[in-house]
Design an enzyme around this catalytic site. Structure first.
Site, PDB file in Angstrom:
ATOM      1  N   HIS A  90       0.825  -1.219   0.000  1.00 43.00           N
ATOM      2  CA  HIS A  90       0.000   0.000   0.000  1.00 43.00           C
ATOM      3  C   HIS A  90       0.857   1.266   0.000  1.00 43.00           C
ATOM      4  O   HIS A  90       0.335   2.348  -0.226  1.00 43.00           O
ATOM      5  CB  HIS A  90      -1.043  -0.030   1.123  1.00 43.00           C
ATOM      6  CG  HIS A  90      -0.562   0.298   2.493  1.00 43.00           C
ATOM      7  ND1 HIS A  90      -0.241  -0.659   3.430  1.00 43.00           N
ATOM      8  CD2 HIS A  90      -0.349   1.486   3.098  1.00 43.00           C
ATOM      9  CE1 HIS A  90       0.136  -0.065   4.545  1.00 43.00           C
ATOM     10  NE2 HIS A  90       0.084   1.235   4.370  1.00 43.00           N
ATOM     11  N   ASP A 227       1.163  -7.576   2.306  1.00 39.43           N
ATOM     12  CA  ASP A 227       1.285  -6.146   2.010  1.00 39.43           C
ATOM     13  C   ASP A 227       2.747  -5.719   1.783  1.00 39.43           C
ATOM     14  O   ASP A 227       3.324  -5.014   2.603  1.00 39.43           O
ATOM     15  CB  ASP A 227       0.654  -5.366   3.173  1.00 39.43           C
ATOM     16  CG  ASP A 227       0.296  -3.946   2.797  1.00 39.43           C
ATOM     17  OD1 ASP A 227       0.809  -3.448   1.782  1.00 39.43           O
ATOM     18  OD2 ASP A 227      -0.495  -3.319   3.526  1.00 39.43           O
ATOM     19  N   SER A 660       4.167   2.569   8.094  1.00 30.13           N
ATOM     20  CA  SER A 660       3.908   1.584   7.052  1.00 30.13           C
ATOM     21  C   SER A 660       5.186   1.189   6.362  1.00 30.13           C
ATOM     22  O   SER A 660       5.911   2.041   5.860  1.00 30.13           O
ATOM     23  CB  SER A 660       3.000   2.180   5.982  1.00 30.13           C
ATOM     24  OG  SER A 660       1.685   2.053   6.350  1.00 30.13           O
TER      25      SER A 660
HETATM   26  N1  ARG Z   1      -4.606   0.651   7.420  1.00 28.87           N
HETATM   27  C1  ARG Z   1      -3.326   0.522   6.821  1.00 28.87           C
HETATM   28  C2  ARG Z   1      -2.544   1.788   6.933  1.00 28.87           C
HETATM   29  O1  ARG Z   1      -3.026   2.780   7.391  1.00 28.87           O
HETATM   30  C3  ARG Z   1      -3.417   0.006   5.411  1.00 28.87           C
HETATM   31  C4  ARG Z   1      -3.996   0.890   4.420  1.00 28.87           C
HETATM   32  C5  ARG Z   1      -4.071   0.376   3.019  1.00 28.87           C
HETATM   33  N2  ARG Z   1      -5.060  -0.649   2.811  1.00 28.87           N
HETATM   34  C6  ARG Z   1      -6.319  -0.415   2.414  1.00 28.87           C
HETATM   35  N3  ARG Z   1      -7.122  -1.420   2.302  1.00 28.87           N
HETATM   36  N4  ARG Z   1      -6.760   0.802   2.117  1.00 28.87           N
HETATM   37  O2  ARG Z   1      -1.395   1.861   6.578  1.00 28.87           O
END
Ligand code: ARG
Length: 725
Positions: A90, A227, A660
């Site tokens: 991501h 991820d 991240s």
């Molecule tokens: N919640 C995670 C973050 O804030 C992943 C975000 C990306 N994934 C998604 N399904 N939008 O880094």
């Protein structure tokens, strides 16, 4: 975990007391934590992690930054001697989307460069932290914590600019220097970064592996998202940062992470180094109410409306899905987080807890006769949040609504013309500037229209205007907006329909023409420009004094609050709020109890992927080849002792948005995973750390390598890594 996608405008923070594993520690403090970390299982010294004299772990931790603004958005880690690095899927998402076309959709299908020549140029920069210096004396000098605010701000700004210039030239322009406030302006640290600009995509799994579980599983456990994505840093022949060139060579890092295939068990030491963006721990009680009742709900509302519009078109057409993929993911990510925070803050009774802590502080102030310095802050806070309750929505709807309407946001980038026309007709000199501006705008057009599907934008525009009209007190709304809505008798779709026919901000060719010979009168007559400018102008003229006052008072209150706290608990090692600088968090691998009778195990496995697999589903489909490998349990060296493949795991580490892609490191300094999310039960963790509930969700490095090796057939990349079996 947690990509930063949003600018949070009002940040409040401090620390009341330290609990187990809370803390995003600046590297300059870790010497003081060495004993405690070693007691938990760290086999390294603080010097092995952070040193300015020898290579150390921090040399392999990367700050991913926007190419034009250098704004940080994620973390990465180097895993080979040839500049190969890992981050989240991501985090690479925007670049992967940009490198995709409907004919060659690598976002959907995945991509693996078979050799270095096949790697593809990505549009972001990477910073490596060289060193940190305490420059508090340079910046604050003899200024006192409660000196008059305006004098103080002016003095600090002047000193900041000077200090920065001084440091940049002292280092012969080799580094980007950021001077950052810590402890709400009670301390200043200078960060020196080497910034690399030639970054190339090496590989990514297909979206239905890298984003398996989609928005449904986002922010939750148990998780099975793989991820990750991989890139490489290139430099000139001298191993120094350089713009893209075919003659550039892979970067030779000072350090890279060896990879452990040995796994972990509950209680094992784990630490994470990376770039958490913002936390607001210990927000003032009335602030908690403001976020829970006004700020978050308004952002949730406008984001949800936009997401609904996106979904309608995205689910129907794969090309639109590709076009809006990154924007959708970003909006949705914080839609869900903000929504969770509304409930989370209430459930955790944070308001009452803060009230209690504030009462204790008041008693301490009284007992120690510090009223003269500190009593002011409670008055300031009460005033600030009363004002935010009234005016805050103007800004929330600006950042989450107006700026998310592409035509409005494009029109806003043309407001820069205004100042040149201030006094009627521009002179020759000013004309030159206007042409320069138009040329700049012309250059930006491809990016501005990168995501632009007229049926979507029409509906988004209509919704945004509708919410502005309905939710913002009309005394705060520009008259132009009220007028236009009423002219169309609140038929928002009809309004959008007509305006889209007339405006040049919905049409790239029209804007191209305008840029060739910018005509101010034409600009001022454009209906979308009129709305965008009216909102922006109101915010920057009439509302500006209000927001300046709010911000000044808030900064002052925060600074005093932090100062009082540090006095109250003299001798304590303080853990400052996250501020997009490198931090370390340490803890252990651990399960958690989510609610009564529900205990979540500390790792997930391939079995869960097969269980969740739903052919044809938008979020839970997966490649047949992956399911086959998993059903055959063909896991090779990536299996645990029982022959299972771990997919994701939990640790007690304290992270937030910006972390991240951060490395999860075992006691020996080896990589065991990549952090990518937080759990639902602790969704309000930016406001309060809950030791029993808060967990970091990471991708197990063995799942990453299994995908790369067994699924994608890119096992040749393992040759440049250092694998510990
Ligand atoms: N919640 C995670 C973050 O804030 C992943 C975000 C990306 N994934 C998604 N399904 N939008 O880094």
């Amino acid at each position: 975990m947690k990509k930063i996608t949003v600018l949070i405008l009002f940040i409040v923070s401090t620390i009341f007391s330290l609990k187990a594993d809370e803390g995003m520690w600046p590297l300059t403090l870790i010497k003081q934590l060495e004993n405690e970390m070693q007691a938990k299982g760290l086999k390294l010294t603080a010097e092995d992690i952070y040193s300015i004299n020898k290579s150390c772990l921090k040399d392999a931790v990367l700050r991913l930054m926007n190419k034009t603004t250098n704004r940080m958005f994620c973390t990465g880690e180097i895993i080979s001697n040839e500049g190969l690095f890992l981050t989240n899927h991501h985090c690479g998402y925007g670049s992967i989307q940009e490198l995709s076309t409907p004919q060659d959709n690598i976002l959907k299908n995945g991509f693996w460069a078979k050799n270095k020549a096949e790697e593809r140029l990505a549009k972001f920069n990477v910073g490596i932290l060289v060193k940190v210096e305490d420059v508090t004396d340079l910046v604050i000098g003899t200024i006192k914590v409660n000196d008059d605010e305006f004098t103080r701000i002016a003095a600090i700004n002047e000193r900041l600019t000077k200090a920065k210039e001084q440091l940049v030239s002292r280092e012969e322009n080799k580094y980007m220097v950021d001077i950052i406030a810590f402890y709400n302006g009670n301390k200043y640290l200078a960060m020196f970064y080497e910034v690399f600009k030639d970054i190339r995509l090496v590989g990514t799994p297909p979206e239905n592996i890298g984003k398996f579980g989609g928005e449904t599983d986002n922010w939750t456990w148990p998780r099975h998202t793989c991820d990750f994505s991989m890139f490489r840093i290139y430099t000139d022949k001298n191993n120094k940062p350089a713009d893209f060139s075919n003659s550039n060579v892979p970067y030779t890092p000072k350090h890279f992470f060896p990879i452990s295939l040995k796994g972990y068990k509950p209680g094992d030491f784990a630490m994470i180094m990376g770039y958490p963006g913002r936390t607001s721990r210990y927000t003032y009680s009335e602030g908690i109410n403001y976020y829970a009742n006004i700020d978050r709900p308004s952002r949730v509302k406008v984001r949800r409306a936009i997401l609904d519009v996106y979904e309608e078109s995205m689910f129907a057409d794969p090309n639109i899905k590709l076009m809006y993929a990154d924007k959708y993911a970003g909006l949705s990510n914080y839609w869900k987080k903000f929504k969770g925070e509304v409930d989370g803050l209430k459930k955790l009774k944070l308001y009452d807890r803060r009230k209690e802590a504030e009462k204790n502080m008041k008693e301490w102030i009284k007992a120690n006769q510090k009223e003269e310095i500190y009593n002011e802050m409670f008055v300031l806070y009460d005033d600030v949040f009363a004002k935010l309750n009234k005016y805050g929505i103007y800004q929330s709807y600006y950042s989450d609504g107006v700026l998310n309407s592409q035509p409005l946001s494009i029109a806003l980038s043309y407001t820069a013309f205004e100042k040149h026309y201030k006094n009627g007709k521009p002179d020759e000199e000013t004309k030159k500037k206007i042409d320069e501006l138009a040329a700049q705008n012309a250059k930006a057009l491809p990016d501005l229209f990168h995501e632009f599907y007229t049926p979507i934008e029409k509906k988004v525009f209509a919704k945004v205007i509708q919410y502005l009209y309905e939710d913002i007190n009309h005394s705060l709304l520009p008259a132009e907006i009220v007028k236009i809505v009423e002219k169309y008798d609140k038929d928002y779709n009809k309004m959008a329909e007509t305006i889209f026919k007339k405006s040049m901000f919905v049409n790239r060719e029209k804007l191209e023409k305008f840029n060739l010979s910018p005509d101010y009168k034409k600009l001022k007559k454009d209906p979308i420009y009129i709305i965008a400018y009216a909102y922006y102008n109101k915010m920057n003229s009439e509302m500006k004094p209000i927001f300046d006052e709010i911000n000044n008072k808030l900064n002052r209150a925060n600074r005093l609050f932090q100062s009082a706290l540090m006095e109250m608990n003299a001798g304590k090692v303080y853990n400052p709020d996250a501020n997009a600088t490198m931090r370390l968090t340490y803890g252990t691998v651990e399960q958690y109890q989510a609610r009564d009778a529900v205990v979540y195990k500390e790792y997930t496995s391939a079995n869960g992927v097969v269980e969740k697999y739903t052919p044809g589903d938008i979020e839970f489909d997966a490649p047949q080849k992956l399911i086959d490998l998993m059903q055959k349990k063909d896991f090779g060296q990536y299996a645990d002792a029982q022959g299972n493949l771990h997919t994701c795991f939990l640790t007690t580490n304290d992270i937030t948005g910006g972390n991240s892609g951060s490395p999860v490191i075992n006691g020996n300094g080896e990589l065991i995973g990549t952090a990518f999310d937080g759990n639902w039960e602790a969704i309000s963790s930016d406001f309060a750390f809950e030791p029993d509930l808060q967990r970091t969700i990471s991708l197990d490095i063995r799942y990453t390598l299994f995908i790369l090796d067994k699924y994608a057939g890119a096992g040749y990349l393992l040759n440049e890594m250092k694998i510990i079996k």
